[in-house]
Design an enzyme around this catalytic site. Structure first.
Site, PDB file in Angstrom:
ATOM      1  N   SER A   1       0.632  -1.287   0.022  1.00 38.86           N
ATOM      2  CA  SER A   1      -0.036   0.115   0.057  1.00 38.86           C
ATOM      3  C   SER A   1       0.730   1.150   0.003  1.00 38.86           C
ATOM      4  O   SER A   1       1.728   1.246  -1.004  1.00 38.86           O
ATOM      5  CB  SER A   1      -0.730   0.119   1.211  1.00 38.86           C
ATOM      6  OG  SER A   1      -1.941   0.927   1.193  1.00 38.86           O
TER       7      SER A   1
ATOM      8  N   ASP B   1      -0.463  -3.690  -4.025  1.00 35.60           N
ATOM      9  CA  ASP B   1      -1.564  -2.781  -4.250  1.00 35.60           C
ATOM     10  C   ASP B   1      -1.238  -1.525  -3.673  1.00 35.60           C
ATOM     11  O   ASP B   1      -1.668  -0.967  -2.682  1.00 35.60           O
ATOM     12  CB  ASP B   1      -2.874  -3.323  -3.505  1.00 35.60           C
ATOM     13  CG  ASP B   1      -3.989  -2.875  -4.131  1.00 35.60           C
ATOM     14  OD1 ASP B   1      -4.142  -2.583  -5.526  1.00 35.60           O
ATOM     15  OD2 ASP B   1      -4.995  -2.322  -3.158  1.00 35.60           O
TER      16      ASP B   1
ATOM     17  N   HIS C   1      -8.156  -4.616  -0.740  1.00 35.55           N
ATOM     18  CA  HIS C   1      -6.805  -4.027  -0.773  1.00 35.55           C
ATOM     19  C   HIS C   1      -5.716  -5.299  -0.213  1.00 35.55           C
ATOM     20  O   HIS C   1      -4.560  -5.101  -0.894  1.00 35.55           O
ATOM     21  CB  HIS C   1      -7.020  -2.896   0.165  1.00 35.55           C
ATOM     22  CG  HIS C   1      -5.650  -1.864   0.313  1.00 35.55           C
ATOM     23  ND1 HIS C   1      -4.977  -1.341  -0.915  1.00 35.55           N
ATOM     24  CD2 HIS C   1      -5.094  -1.178   0.979  1.00 35.55           C
ATOM     25  CE1 HIS C   1      -4.173  -0.638  -0.826  1.00 35.55           C
ATOM     26  NE2 HIS C   1      -3.975  -0.460   0.573  1.00 35.55           N
TER      27      HIS C   1
END
Length: 456
Positions: free
Chosen positions: A166, A190, A260
């Site tokens: 992330s 992601d 996610h």
């Protein structure tokens, strides 16, 4: 920047997390003697950056050694002749240790003989998302200083692999930029979207940040970035709405985070299992599902990229192309692996309307379906069907010609055609296997045929 809707979203996410797991669950494992663990912060005191580097080695994969300076490294089990994997987590709503990190470290050390260093920036990533974003530059500088200590010990830049989750993916990109793009590899799991989708390449992960940059996209419609940021960008199931993840807000925190975090679990699974998570370059997800992208010749010269610890993702060409979108389908749970097959239906006679045929593969009580649409006045249509079992274990195929008439009016329309299939990648028509007899289909009636395919 003033607080916006994303800040509210993450505060809501934090509240949901506290409601769902904050007051229950198993206690974290007790660290072994002389072993260090991640810090713990909270919503109100986790915004100031405080970084720890935890070293994990193959001989003791569950014990993190706190390494700050060169003397710590020299007195640890760090081996400069091995590759180094650096894991950087992302935004932490409540200041807790990532639930996936221990398994990730163990799996990495089982999959490869390397030094694994977890970057703990719990302090600095907690509370408000925008505060964490502001800490990215400072964190990147601290990590680069640490990596310079590794270089002094004899580590080569090309042997360093950063795995960023992330927001951590963009941290990794900035670190790579500080080394002039000469680090070996960056894997973005992601990469975060908020504040980065419209950022310049100097501010986010980019293909120029390492010798090889890959990104796995699983939540492009929410928390993940929707644009390609590497040499190879995997858009898993189109990059959003992952199978098995909740689709309703009532699921709470899982609804917010499941898509996610699927990138993390996919990567771990790729390390644990031999079934390849192979992807195919295509202009769009829609075009991929329609069967328009069947091989990896353009631009990879037949070397299809794969998720996992494969050199350059299995891509064997130089120079590497940039920002190539590749697509794959997965199952809803580990090991996630799916095989992709081209399915075609050739009509004997042209029709004046679109023809829709549902095709289903069956094997050992497992079914996989896809729809073929043949446009009016065209002879054939095709599509992609994904199946968890190898194609040669599929023993039956079912067809259903979908009627376009009203429900209350019985449709007696029949069509005749030839069915063919091939396992991707399809580099030539000789791979196609067709049923020996024509298939006769009546509207809304299911027809079954045996399918005998050789294992290769």
């Amino acid at each position: 920047m003033p607080p916006g809707p994303w800040e509210s979203c993450f505060w809501v996410g934090g509240l949901l997390l506290w409601l769902s797991v904050g007051s229950s669950g198993d206690a974290p494992p007790t660290p072994q003697p002389n072993c260090a663990d991640f810090q713990s912060a909270n919503l109100f005191e986790g915004t100031d950056l405080k970084v720890q580097f935890l070293l994990f080695v193959p001989s003791n994969p569950s014990c993190g050694q706190l390494v700050e300076g060169s003397s710590d490294l020299q007195n640890s089990g760090f081996n400069a002749t091995l590759g180094t994997k650096l894991i950087i987590h992302g935004f932490r709503v409540l200041g807790t240790k990532p639930s996936w990190i221990d398994k990730f470290i163990r799996t990495l050390l089982l999959a490869t003989n390397a030094n694994v260093i977890a970057v703990d920036w719990i302090y600095g990533s907690t509370g408000v998302y925008f505060s964490a974003v502001k800490n990215v530059i400072k964190l990147s500088l601290e990590i680069s200083l640490f990596l310079n200590k590794l270089l002094v010990l004899g580590v080569s830049e090309s042997s360093i692999h950063i795995i960023g989750v992330s927001l951590g993916a963009h941290v990794g990109g900035m670190v790579g930029q500080l080394f002039g793009g000469q680090l070996g590899q960056i894997t973005g799991l992601d990469p975060a979207g908020p504040e980065y989708t419209r950022a310049s390449v100097e501010e986010r992960l980019d293909a120029g940040d390492a010798l090889f940059v890959e990104a796995i996209h699983t939540d492009t419609d929410n928390l993940g970035i929707r644009i390609p940021v590497g040499h190879v960008d995997y858009f898993v199931n189109g990059g959003q709405d992952q199978p098995g993840c909740p689709t309703f807000f009532y699921a709470g925190y899982s609804y917010l985070i499941c898509d996610h975090m699927r990138a993390v679990h996919l990567y771990i699974s790729a390390l644990e299992n031999s079934c390849p998570l192979m992807a195919f370059p295509c202009a769009s997800y829609k075009a991929f599902l329609a069967g328009r992208c069947l091989d990896c010749f353009n631009p990879f010269l037949l070397s299809c990229p794969r998720i996992g610890l494969v050199e350059q993702g299995g891509v064997k060409i130089e120079p590497l192309p940039k920002e190539v979108k590749v697509y794959l389908l997965t199952t809803s749970s580990a090991p996630y692996c799916m095989h992709h097959s081209l399915v075609e239906f050739h009509l004997k006679e042209l029709r004046n309307k679109d023809t829709n045929i549902e095709v289903t593969f069956l094997s050992s009580n497992v079914t996989s379906s896809s729809k073929i649409t043949i446009p009016k006045q065209q002879r054939y249509g095709k599509g992609i069907i994904a199946h968890a079992t190898p194609q040669c274990q599929i023993n039956q195929v079912k067809f259903k010609f979908q009627s376009s008439n009203r429900v209350w009016k019985k449709d007696r329309t029949t069509i005749i055609g030839k069915f063919c299939t091939a396992l991707l990648p399809v580099n030539d028509r000789e791979k196609m296997v067709c049923l020996p007899e024509p298939v006769n289909l009546q509207a809304s009636v299911t027809v079954s045929r045996d399918l005998n395919l050789a294992c290769v």
